[in-house]
Write a protein that holds these residues in place. Sequence first.
Motif, PDB file in Angstrom:
ATOM      1  N   ALA A  15      41.456  31.291  53.168  1.00 61.53           N
ATOM      2  CA  ALA A  15      41.707  32.523  52.410  1.00 61.53           C
ATOM      3  C   ALA A  15      40.844  33.669  52.873  1.00 61.53           C
ATOM      4  CB  ALA A  15      41.438  32.291  50.928  1.00 61.53           C
ATOM      5  N   HIS A  16      41.337  34.829  52.587  1.00 65.84           N
ATOM      6  CA  HIS A  16      40.549  36.046  52.653  1.00 65.84           C
ATOM      7  C   HIS A  16      39.474  35.929  51.593  1.00 65.84           C
ATOM      8  CE1 HIS A  16      39.455  40.103  51.692  1.00 65.84           C
ATOM      9  NE2 HIS A  16      40.168  40.575  52.681  1.00 65.84           N
ATOM     10  N   ILE A  17      38.298  36.460  51.904  1.00 63.05           N
ATOM     11  CA  ILE A  17      37.218  36.404  50.914  1.00 63.05           C
ATOM     12  C   ILE A  17      37.670  37.087  49.614  1.00 63.05           C
ATOM     13  CG2 ILE A  17      36.104  38.537  51.789  1.00 63.05           C
ATOM     14  CD1 ILE A  17      33.497  36.635  51.232  1.00 63.05           C
ATOM     15  N   ASP A  18      37.323  36.475  48.506  1.00 68.11           N
ATOM     16  CA  ASP A  18      37.617  37.010  47.177  1.00 68.11           C
ATOM     17  C   ASP A  18      39.030  36.692  46.672  1.00 68.11           C
ATOM     18  OD1 ASP A  18      35.764  38.125  45.481  1.00 68.11           O
ATOM     19  OD2 ASP A  18      36.886  39.992  45.322  1.00 68.11           O
ATOM     20  N   ALA A  19      39.844  36.019  47.485  1.00 71.46           N
ATOM     21  CA  ALA A  19      41.208  35.708  47.042  1.00 71.46           C
ATOM     22  C   ALA A  19      41.199  34.596  45.990  1.00 71.46           C
ATOM     23  CB  ALA A  19      42.070  35.300  48.226  1.00 71.46           C
ATOM     24  N   GLY A  20      40.092  33.845  45.958  1.00 71.88           N
ATOM     25  CA  GLY A  20      39.990  32.786  44.959  1.00 71.88           C
ATOM     26  C   GLY A  20      39.906  31.398  45.573  1.00 71.88           C
ATOM     27  N   LYS A  21      39.462  31.334  46.822  1.00 67.44           N
ATOM     28  CA  LYS A  21      39.368  30.040  47.496  1.00 67.44           C
ATOM     29  C   LYS A  21      38.384  29.106  46.786  1.00 67.44           C
ATOM     30  CE  LYS A  21      36.806  29.434  50.898  1.00 67.44           C
ATOM     31  NZ  LYS A  21      36.125  29.660  52.168  1.00 67.44           N
ATOM     32  N   THR A  22      37.211  29.638  46.459  1.00 71.53           N
ATOM     33  CA  THR A  22      36.190  28.792  45.826  1.00 71.53           C
ATOM     34  C   THR A  22      36.666  28.322  44.452  1.00 71.53           C
ATOM     35  OG1 THR A  22      34.591  30.200  46.940  1.00 71.53           O
ATOM     36  CG2 THR A  22      33.716  28.665  45.330  1.00 71.53           C
ATOM     37  N   THR A  23      37.261  29.231  43.695  1.00 74.98           N
ATOM     38  CA  THR A  23      37.747  28.862  42.352  1.00 74.98           C
ATOM     39  C   THR A  23      38.855  27.819  42.467  1.00 74.98           C
ATOM     40  OG1 THR A  23      37.284  31.145  41.720  1.00 74.98           O
ATOM     41  CG2 THR A  23      38.532  29.830  40.150  1.00 74.98           C
ATOM     42  N   THR A  24      39.760  28.006  43.413  1.00 75.40           N
ATOM     43  CA  THR A  24      40.858  27.036  43.585  1.00 75.40           C
ATOM     44  C   THR A  24      40.285  25.671  43.987  1.00 75.40           C
ATOM     45  OG1 THR A  24      42.262  28.869  44.285  1.00 75.40           O
ATOM     46  CG2 THR A  24      43.074  26.657  44.737  1.00 75.40           C
ATOM     47  N   SER A  40      30.858  27.697  38.113  1.00 76.23           N
ATOM     48  CA  SER A  40      31.533  28.981  38.193  1.00 76.23           C
ATOM     49  C   SER A  40      30.998  29.738  39.391  1.00 76.23           C
ATOM     50  CB  SER A  40      31.279  29.769  36.915  1.00 76.23           C
ATOM     51  OG  SER A  40      31.377  31.140  37.191  1.00 76.23           O
ATOM     52  N   VAL A  41      31.910  30.349  40.131  1.00 79.74           N
ATOM     53  CA  VAL A  41      31.506  31.114  41.302  1.00 79.74           C
ATOM     54  C   VAL A  41      30.543  32.218  40.884  1.00 79.74           C
ATOM     55  CG1 VAL A  41      32.328  32.522  43.206  1.00 79.74           C
ATOM     56  CG2 VAL A  41      33.797  30.762  42.261  1.00 79.74           C
ATOM     57  N   ASP A  42      30.833  32.809  39.721  1.00 80.84           N
ATOM     58  CA  ASP A  42      30.081  33.984  39.314  1.00 80.84           C
ATOM     59  C   ASP A  42      28.608  33.672  39.026  1.00 80.84           C
ATOM     60  OD1 ASP A  42      32.335  35.674  39.561  1.00 80.84           O
ATOM     61  OD2 ASP A  42      33.106  34.793  37.722  1.00 80.84           O
ATOM     62  N   ASP A  43      28.329  32.441  38.524  1.00 83.43           N
ATOM     63  CA  ASP A  43      26.907  32.147  38.333  1.00 83.43           C
ATOM     64  C   ASP A  43      26.374  31.195  39.415  1.00 83.43           C
ATOM     65  OD1 ASP A  43      27.694  29.636  37.564  1.00 83.43           O
ATOM     66  OD2 ASP A  43      27.494  29.988  35.415  1.00 83.43           O
ATOM     67  N   ILE A 132      49.877  31.919  45.856  1.00 84.05           N
ATOM     68  CA  ILE A 132      49.642  33.306  45.453  1.00 84.05           C
ATOM     69  C   ILE A 132      48.900  33.278  44.124  1.00 84.05           C
ATOM     70  CG2 ILE A 132      50.698  35.543  44.923  1.00 84.05           C
ATOM     71  CD1 ILE A 132      52.908  34.911  46.914  1.00 84.05           C
ATOM     72  N   ASN A 133      47.610  33.538  44.232  1.00 85.42           N
ATOM     73  CA  ASN A 133      46.680  33.365  43.108  1.00 85.42           C
ATOM     74  C   ASN A 133      46.517  34.676  42.329  1.00 85.42           C
ATOM     75  OD1 ASN A 133      44.690  31.936  41.626  1.00 85.42           O
ATOM     76  ND2 ASN A 133      43.064  32.719  42.946  1.00 85.42           N
ATOM     77  N   LYS A 134      45.754  34.615  41.274  1.00 85.74           N
ATOM     78  CA  LYS A 134      45.405  35.782  40.448  1.00 85.74           C
ATOM     79  C   LYS A 134      46.632  36.454  39.824  1.00 85.74           C
ATOM     80  CE  LYS A 134      41.065  36.898  42.800  1.00 85.74           C
ATOM     81  NZ  LYS A 134      40.074  37.926  43.085  1.00 85.74           N
ATOM     82  N   MET A 135      47.627  35.623  39.463  1.00 87.46           N
ATOM     83  CA  MET A 135      48.819  36.195  38.817  1.00 87.46           C
ATOM     84  C   MET A 135      48.481  36.818  37.457  1.00 87.46           C
ATOM     85  SD  MET A 135      51.454  36.197  40.711  1.00 87.46           S
ATOM     86  CE  MET A 135      52.322  37.050  39.403  1.00 87.46           C
ATOM     87  N   ASP A 136      47.312  36.475  36.921  1.00 87.07           N
ATOM     88  CA  ASP A 136      46.917  37.011  35.614  1.00 87.07           C
ATOM     89  C   ASP A 136      46.280  38.397  35.730  1.00 87.07           C
ATOM     90  OD1 ASP A 136      44.763  35.581  36.981  1.00 87.07           O
ATOM     91  OD2 ASP A 136      43.554  36.244  35.283  1.00 87.07           O
ATOM     92  N   ARG A 137      46.035  38.855  36.941  1.00 87.18           N
ATOM     93  CA  ARG A 137      45.377  40.162  37.099  1.00 87.18           C
ATOM     94  C   ARG A 137      46.374  41.303  36.903  1.00 87.18           C
ATOM     95  NH1 ARG A 137      40.641  40.698  40.211  1.00 87.18           N
ATOM     96  NH2 ARG A 137      40.777  42.839  39.424  1.00 87.18           N
ATOM     97  N   ILE A 138      45.892  42.399  36.340  1.00 85.13           N
ATOM     98  CA  ILE A 138      46.745  43.589  36.221  1.00 85.13           C
ATOM     99  C   ILE A 138      47.085  44.032  37.645  1.00 85.13           C
ATOM    100  CG2 ILE A 138      46.824  46.025  35.483  1.00 85.13           C
ATOM    101  CD1 ILE A 138      44.848  45.159  33.242  1.00 85.13           C
ATOM    102  N   GLY A 263      50.022  31.038  40.815  1.00 86.30           N
ATOM    103  CA  GLY A 263      49.262  30.645  39.636  1.00 86.30           C
ATOM    104  C   GLY A 263      48.040  31.497  39.436  1.00 86.30           C
ATOM    105  N   SER A 264      47.189  30.993  38.582  1.00 85.58           N
ATOM    106  CA  SER A 264      45.904  31.641  38.345  1.00 85.58           C
ATOM    107  C   SER A 264      44.880  30.525  38.321  1.00 85.58           C
ATOM    108  CB  SER A 264      45.919  32.363  37.000  1.00 85.58           C
ATOM    109  OG  SER A 264      44.590  32.570  36.573  1.00 85.58           O
ATOM    110  N   SER A 265      44.126  30.400  39.406  1.00 91.15           N
ATOM    111  CA  SER A 265      43.189  29.273  39.437  1.00 91.15           C
ATOM    112  C   SER A 265      42.101  29.463  38.394  1.00 91.15           C
ATOM    113  CB  SER A 265      42.624  29.041  40.830  1.00 91.15           C
ATOM    114  OG  SER A 265      42.069  30.197  41.350  1.00 91.15           O
ATOM    115  N   LEU A 266      41.786  30.721  38.075  1.00 90.78           N
ATOM    116  CA  LEU A 266      40.780  30.965  37.045  1.00 90.78           C
ATOM    117  C   LEU A 266      41.206  30.308  35.729  1.00 90.78           C
ATOM    118  CD1 LEU A 266      38.102  32.597  36.746  1.00 90.78           C
ATOM    119  CD2 LEU A 266      39.474  34.359  35.639  1.00 90.78           C
ATOM    120  N   ASP A 267      42.483  30.416  35.405  1.00 92.14           N
ATOM    121  CA  ASP A 267      43.001  29.855  34.152  1.00 92.14           C
ATOM    122  C   ASP A 267      43.580  28.441  34.329  1.00 92.14           C
ATOM    123  OD1 ASP A 267      42.350  32.118  32.753  1.00 92.14           O
ATOM    124  OD2 ASP A 267      44.297  33.074  33.045  1.00 92.14           O
TER     125      ASP A 267
END
Length: 417
Positions: A15-24, A40-43, A132-138, A263-267
């Motif tokens: 993935a491109h960085i920030d696309a959600g590879k780590t979360t997936t 969590s990636v964020d912490d 195709i990730n982050k479907m939950d994003r505006i 999908g939305s790997s976050l969710d």
Amino acid sequence: MSRLIEHLRNIGIIAHIDAGKTTTTERILYYTGSSHRMGSVDDGTTETDFNPEEQERGITIFSAAVTCTWRDTTINIIDTPGHVDFTAEVERSLRVLDGGVVVFSAREGVEAQSETVWRQADKYRVPRVCFINKMDRIGADFQRTFQQIKSRLNANPVAIQLPMGAGSPPDPQAFSGIIDLIEQKAIYFDVESRGENFRTEEIPAEYQEAAKAARSQLLEAIAELDEQVFESYLETEDIAIEDIHRLLRQGTISGQLQPVMCGSSLDYIGVQPLLDAVALYLPSPLDRPPVQGINMTPKKQGEVEVRKPSPTEPFCGLVFKIQSDQHGDLCFVRVYSGVLKSRSRVLNPRTGKKELVSQLWHIQASSREKVDEVSAGDIVGVVGLKETVVTGDTLCVQQHPMLLESIVFPETVISTA
Ligand code: GDP
């Protein structure tokens, strides 16, 4: 753990960085049971990012191989860095994997770096499924991203799912679930239970037309791969589900098409169907061409040597990553042929030195499993090799010395598109 070669998948999450590879990846480890602690990636507490530098920077710089199990499939996830500065590292990982999951952000779509990693995967003919990730994003847009995969990556994407809605509540059109175009069902995942609970329903009326059109595109794309299926498709306008899976697998492995999911790997939405797709459509080591190398015996020096992914062939493997931790140096090896045993000696044909393989480890997200031997197709962490061993080195049996094709790293090319 069953590690039958047919049931083995060596994959990279590309993935491109920030696309959600780590979360997936994290969600995959969660579902496959290897990860008992949520990160969590964020912490900075994800399981694959165990290098402190990565944790601090929040980007995956170094490759690590993690083993997990989904139903009867063993999945080795070879972590491929997404940062463009680490292109050589990406290429080295691509060299040893058999298939890839390419993660896109539905909001940003195909970006310059997605093109770079896609082209690298093309170079090594890595069969791919797209997520195709982050479907939950505006601003998430499945169709736009899908079209960009086609036009910007020059690929043959075939949607096997459609999202229902995009964005998040309170938007009434928020992303609520996935339409499975193969089974012709709407799937709603329960976020509270981390997607473990889901319900399937009839496709809602407002999506029926889009689902019908997308399913026809899917069937047309795969019918072309099989004359008999094509004939019967012309008559019945449908294809049996087993044939759909078989042809999607065939088309994916041959590189003729790339199944697209969302999908939305976050969710935790869409990750379980993605795992099913890895098992169903991506190749096992047996489905990949046999590896080639250069014969290093005095009599046949320089001749091309072909090794099948079979335990009865002489052992050869490639060191693709060396990681140091509290246990010492761990050399990650892809075994291409034969069997590698602990407490055995192997040859490093580049240095001409014999190496002692003292221990073999399968690395899970949060634990290690010591093993006595590993067979062709598998990936293993080796302890005991000398410091002279470097990434890209071949290891082989002394009686049959061979050098696997060396990895050539081109200049880093940053796509300007
Ligand atoms: P990577 O750089 O590709 O490994 O991406 P990460 O997995 O680190 O994700 C980048 C950011 O996007 C993090 O803040 C994640 O929490 C967030 N993220 C990942 N997947 C999703 C998703 O499906 N939806 C939303 N809203 N955010 C996500």
